[in-house]
Design a protein around this motif. Sequence first.
Motif, mmCIF file in Angstrom:
data_model
loop_
_atom_site.group_PDB
_atom_site.id
_atom_site.type_symbol
_atom_site.label_atom_id
_atom_site.label_comp_id
_atom_site.label_asym_id
_atom_site.label_seq_id
_atom_site.Cartn_x
_atom_site.Cartn_y
_atom_site.Cartn_z
ATOM 1 N N GLY A 215 0.821 -1.209 0.000
ATOM 2 C CA GLY A 215 0.000 0.000 0.000
ATOM 3 C C GLY A 215 0.858 1.264 0.000
ATOM 4 N N THR A 216 0.147 2.400 -0.095
ATOM 5 C CA THR A 216 0.800 3.719 0.003
ATOM 6 C C THR A 216 0.460 4.313 1.367
ATOM 7 O OG1 THR A 216 0.666 4.082 -2.371
ATOM 8 C CG2 THR A 216 0.841 6.051 -1.001
ATOM 9 N N TYR A 217 1.487 4.775 2.066
ATOM 10 C CA TYR A 217 1.306 5.299 3.427
ATOM 11 C C TYR A 217 1.836 6.725 3.519
ATOM 12 C CZ TYR A 217 0.183 0.563 4.648
ATOM 13 O OH TYR A 217 -0.434 -0.659 4.692
ATOM 14 N N VAL A 218 1.241 7.471 4.443
ATOM 15 C CA VAL A 218 1.708 8.834 4.697
ATOM 16 C C VAL A 218 2.255 8.905 6.118
ATOM 17 C CG1 VAL A 218 0.977 11.231 5.014
ATOM 18 C CG2 VAL A 218 0.060 9.905 3.102
ATOM 19 N N ASP A 219 3.495 9.400 6.238
ATOM 20 C CA ASP A 219 4.009 9.782 7.559
ATOM 21 C C ASP A 219 3.844 11.301 7.609
ATOM 22 O OD1 ASP A 219 5.349 10.546 9.799
ATOM 23 O OD2 ASP A 219 7.139 9.332 9.435
ATOM 24 N N ALA A 220 2.810 11.759 8.323
ATOM 25 C CA ALA A 220 2.446 13.185 8.299
ATOM 26 C C ALA A 220 3.443 14.063 9.048
ATOM 27 C CB ALA A 220 1.049 13.358 8.888
ATOM 28 N N THR A 221 4.292 13.444 9.873
ATOM 29 C CA THR A 221 5.246 14.194 10.706
ATOM 30 C C THR A 221 6.617 13.512 10.599
ATOM 31 O OG1 THR A 221 4.443 12.836 12.542
ATOM 32 C CG2 THR A 221 3.548 15.061 12.393
ATOM 33 N N PHE B 180 5.647 13.999 5.215
ATOM 34 C CA PHE B 180 5.331 15.431 5.273
ATOM 35 C C PHE B 180 6.062 16.026 6.473
ATOM 36 C CE2 PHE B 180 1.667 16.456 2.493
ATOM 37 C CZ PHE B 180 1.403 15.196 2.001
ATOM 38 N N ASP B 181 6.597 17.209 6.331
ATOM 39 C CA ASP B 181 7.060 17.980 7.490
ATOM 40 C C ASP B 181 7.237 19.425 7.051
ATOM 41 O OD1 ASP B 181 8.583 16.861 10.359
ATOM 42 O OD2 ASP B 181 8.607 18.991 9.869
ATOM 43 N N VAL B 182 6.870 20.339 7.944
ATOM 44 C CA VAL B 182 7.021 21.766 7.619
ATOM 45 C C VAL B 182 8.448 22.246 7.849
ATOM 46 C CG1 VAL B 182 4.659 22.586 7.937
ATOM 47 C CG2 VAL B 182 6.127 22.269 9.938
ATOM 48 N N ASP B 183 9.224 21.474 8.602
ATOM 49 C CA ASP B 183 10.552 21.938 8.999
ATOM 50 C C ASP B 183 11.566 21.722 7.877
ATOM 51 O OD1 ASP B 183 12.998 22.487 10.167
ATOM 52 O OD2 ASP B 183 12.458 21.556 12.086
ATOM 53 N N GLU B 184 12.272 22.787 7.565
ATOM 54 C CA GLU B 184 13.309 22.739 6.527
ATOM 55 C C GLU B 184 14.397 21.721 6.879
ATOM 56 O OE1 GLU B 184 15.175 23.833 3.064
ATOM 57 O OE2 GLU B 184 13.138 24.328 3.711
ATOM 58 N N GLU C 163 15.492 14.069 1.795
ATOM 59 C CA GLU C 163 16.035 13.985 0.428
ATOM 60 C C GLU C 163 17.048 12.849 0.328
ATOM 61 O OE1 GLU C 163 15.032 18.453 -1.148
ATOM 62 O OE2 GLU C 163 17.107 18.039 -0.548
ATOM 63 N N ASP C 164 17.885 12.696 1.374
ATOM 64 C CA ASP C 164 18.849 11.571 1.368
ATOM 65 C C ASP C 164 18.103 10.244 1.313
ATOM 66 O OD1 ASP C 164 20.896 13.325 1.517
ATOM 67 O OD2 ASP C 164 21.330 13.020 3.663
ATOM 68 N N LEU C 165 17.032 10.154 2.106
ATOM 69 C CA LEU C 165 16.282 8.888 2.147
ATOM 70 C C LEU C 165 15.616 8.611 0.794
ATOM 71 C CD1 LEU C 165 15.269 6.466 3.774
ATOM 72 C CD2 LEU C 165 13.409 7.884 4.656
ATOM 73 N N SER C 166 15.125 9.665 0.141
ATOM 74 C CA SER C 166 14.444 9.426 -1.145
ATOM 75 C C SER C 166 15.434 8.979 -2.221
ATOM 76 C CB SER C 166 13.663 10.659 -1.591
ATOM 77 O OG SER C 166 14.559 11.694 -1.863
ATOM 78 N N VAL C 167 16.720 9.336 -2.031
ATOM 79 C CA VAL C 167 17.735 8.857 -2.984
ATOM 80 C C VAL C 167 18.038 7.383 -2.716
ATOM 81 C CG1 VAL C 167 20.174 9.094 -3.673
ATOM 82 C CG2 VAL C 167 18.758 11.142 -3.328
ATOM 83 N N PHE D 160 10.200 6.071 -1.382
ATOM 84 C CA PHE D 160 9.893 7.195 -0.487
ATOM 85 C C PHE D 160 9.956 8.530 -1.219
ATOM 86 C CE2 PHE D 160 11.569 10.571 2.313
ATOM 87 C CZ PHE D 160 10.456 10.696 3.141
ATOM 88 N N SER D 161 9.022 9.422 -0.899
ATOM 89 C CA SER D 161 9.125 10.807 -1.383
ATOM 90 C C SER D 161 8.679 11.752 -0.268
ATOM 91 C CB SER D 161 8.281 11.022 -2.638
ATOM 92 O OG SER D 161 6.940 10.740 -2.337
ATOM 93 N N PHE D 162 9.008 13.028 -0.421
ATOM 94 C CA PHE D 162 8.811 13.987 0.680
ATOM 95 C C PHE D 162 8.094 15.240 0.209
ATOM 96 C CE2 PHE D 162 10.490 17.545 3.331
ATOM 97 C CZ PHE D 162 9.958 17.127 4.541
ATOM 98 N N GLN D 163 7.239 15.771 1.083
ATOM 99 C CA GLN D 163 6.546 17.034 0.841
ATOM 100 C C GLN D 163 6.865 17.984 2.004
ATOM 101 O OE1 GLN D 163 3.740 17.611 -1.690
ATOM 102 N NE2 GLN D 163 5.030 16.031 -2.608
ATOM 103 N N ASN D 164 7.488 19.109 1.699
ATOM 104 C CA ASN D 164 7.818 20.085 2.752
ATOM 105 C C ASN D 164 6.586 20.979 2.988
ATOM 106 O OD1 ASN D 164 10.270 22.788 3.063
ATOM 107 N ND2 ASN D 164 9.427 21.459 4.612
ATOM 108 N N ARG D 165 5.495 20.314 3.434
ATOM 109 C CA ARG D 165 4.216 21.026 3.566
ATOM 110 C C ARG D 165 3.562 20.684 4.888
ATOM 111 N NH1 ARG D 165 0.706 20.596 -1.933
ATOM 112 N NH2 ARG D 165 -0.504 22.188 -0.867
ATOM 113 N N ASN D 166 2.578 21.490 5.243
ATOM 114 C CA ASN D 166 1.815 21.275 6.463
ATOM 115 C C ASN D 166 0.891 20.074 6.269
ATOM 116 O OD1 ASN D 166 -0.319 21.706 8.572
ATOM 117 N ND2 ASN D 166 0.914 23.538 8.922
#
Length: 305
Positions: free
Chosen positions: A23-29, A52-56, A63-67, A72-78
């Motif tokens: 499945g596809t999962y979201v880690d919101a934090t 997802f994480d708002v923190d820079e 980004e290292d993990l997505s490589v 895995f992919s990342f969204q720098n969003r709330n």
Amino acid sequence: MAVYHEPVLLKESIDFLVTDVNGTYVDATFGGGGHTRELLSRLGRDGRAIGFDVDENSRGIAEDLSVSDKRFSFQNRNFSEISESLAGMKTGPVSGVLFDLGVSSFQIDHEEGFSYRRDEKLDMRLDKRLEMSAYEVVNSYKADQLADVFWKYGEESRSRALARAIVRERDRGRITTTLQLGEVIGTVCGNSPKVLSRIFQALRIEVNKELDALSAGLDAAIDSTGRGGRVAVISYHSLEDRIVKEKFRYEAATCVCPPRTIICTCGKIARLKQVTRKPIVPGQDETRLNSRARSAKLRVAEKIV
Ligand SMILES: C[S@@+](CC[C@H](N)C(=O)[O-])C[C@H]1O[C@@H](n2cnc3c(N)ncnc32)[C@H](O)[C@@H]1O
């Protein structure tokens, strides 16, 4: 770098979350990615995790993990924007969403203004794109607005006296640092670590609008999860836990008519079933090793429609 963050209730939360290894999962934090890594270790080749994480600061780790892991992919969003993000990524309904609320150890120990223990500029923004930091809240809110923050989010019985003391101090000059703020708090409420952390936490909740984001994030997570998928939330204080408990209870209810109504007319449809009747809390072994785990509570619900 020291450990970024020791994940709390790691095994328990991922055990509950994963119902489909592809499945596809979201880690919101996402934070330092502890829960995401454990999640990825349980998923098959076609499984996917989106952080997802708002923190820079989380972005670099992500980004290292997505490589190293293409699943895995990342969204720098709330996380209140999960629905729009997932729609943009065309994921379809996801198999689960995990929230591990609050702040990471890295943020408390290294980012500006979160801790009364270090003298720093008042900031407390998890997301540096936000316009208003703790500095603006402390120096521009009216006394009754400040009192509301300390009362509602810090359950501080001397909230009004503290707000007045802050306004008096401001008349002499701006309050710019955590130490200055701690001193004002000390004159009214005492300077025990418990009181100081409660009031600092109240300000942090206000700066980051944490409870509004949690309500919106939970709605978005429930909307985005497919039938049989799960929403799991680890909370760390009673205000957060109450929002999670009430949201799950409401979404699991089949009727919300006023009490003593004889025939149901509300037409409410339950969207969730509660998986954990009582919250799961860490065992003694975990709290001995990680003091931050002491207040953690995990609640899990499953989408049924
Ligand atoms: C307790 S830490 C998560 C730690 C993570 N589970 C781990 O294992 O490293 C909480 C994280 O959530 C992030 N956060 C808090 N509120 C958020 C929000 N509304 N949207 C996105 N991220 C948020 C914080 O920046 C922080 O990195």
